[in-house]
Design an enzyme around this catalytic site. Structure first.
Site, PDB file in Angstrom:
ATOM      1  N   ASP A   1      15.434  39.208 -81.752  1.00 36.13           N
ATOM      2  CA  ASP A   1      15.754  38.377 -80.596  1.00 36.13           C
ATOM      3  C   ASP A   1      16.028  39.349 -79.444  1.00 36.13           C
ATOM      4  OD1 ASP A   1      18.289  39.358 -81.072  1.00 36.13           O
ATOM      5  OD2 ASP A   1      19.257  37.405 -81.281  1.00 36.13           O
TER       6      ASP A   1
ATOM      7  N   CYS B   1      18.637  41.449 -84.853  1.00 30.51           N
ATOM      8  CA  CYS B   1      19.358  40.617 -83.886  1.00 30.51           C
ATOM      9  C   CYS B   1      20.643  41.359 -83.536  1.00 30.51           C
ATOM     10  CB  CYS B   1      19.610  39.202 -84.438  1.00 30.51           C
ATOM     11  SG  CYS B   1      20.605  39.093 -85.924  1.00 30.51           S
TER      12      CYS B   1
ATOM     13  N   THR C   1      23.643  41.203 -84.948  1.00 26.67           N
ATOM     14  CA  THR C   1      24.363  41.658 -86.139  1.00 26.67           C
ATOM     15  C   THR C   1      23.476  41.840 -87.365  1.00 26.67           C
ATOM     16  OG1 THR C   1      24.753  39.370 -86.786  1.00 26.67           O
ATOM     17  CG2 THR C   1      26.457  40.425 -85.423  1.00 26.67           C
TER      18      THR C   1
END
Ligand code: RB5
Length: 145
Positions: free
Chosen positions: A7, A64, A66
């Site tokens: 992302d 992403c 995490t």
């Protein structure tokens, strides 16, 4: 073939990991995105997981903030075993014990030098098999609960 996606929070590492894979001569397919514009991590995690369930790719990398959200999403897909790894030890054990086929990384968690070692370890470590084979089968036998 490795499917790779991110992302916005993982975009920068995704681009750097692509360079790393090029250097290691490991082929990959980038499912996107193509910019740091804010986007929803499930969209990309589903794309990477579908590359695996379709047989087009045998491994995946998700990045992403995490690694956790994308791993949660990818693990909804039958046959996908995604591991969010913050350390080299986690990456090694995810392969040896869990036969993880998707590596999830946190762009806001691990420093780049650690990410390099995590990626190299994940893609150079074999599944131990043996007692772990039975446990892997039990993961998937319960998938439709
Ligand atoms: C995006 O802000 C962040 O929530 C996402 O990258 C990820 O960390 C979710 O698990």
């Amino acid at each position: 073939m490795i499917a790779i996606g991110s992302d916005h929070a993982g975009y920068q590492y995704k681009e750097q990991i692509k360079d790393l894979l090029d250097g290691l001569k490991i082929p990959f397919k980038d499912v996107g995105p193509n910019s740091t514009e804010s986007t929803d991590y499930p969209d990309w995690a589903h794309k990477v997981a579908q590359c695996i369930t379709s047989g087009e790719c045998d491994r995946g990398i998700l990045v992403c903030g995490t690694g956790i959200g994308m791993a949660i999403v990818a693990n909804k897909h039958k046959g996908v075993r995604a591991a969010a790894c913050e350390s080299v030890t986690a990456a090694r054990l995810a392969r040896q014990h869990n036969d993880a086929n998707v590596l999830a990384i946190g762009g806001r968690i691990a420093g780049w030098e650690t990410v390099i070692d995590i990626v190299k370890t994940f893609f150079s470590t074999s599944f131990d098999g043996g007692r772990h084979e039975r446990r892997i089968q039990k993961i998937h036998s319960l998938t439709n609960l």
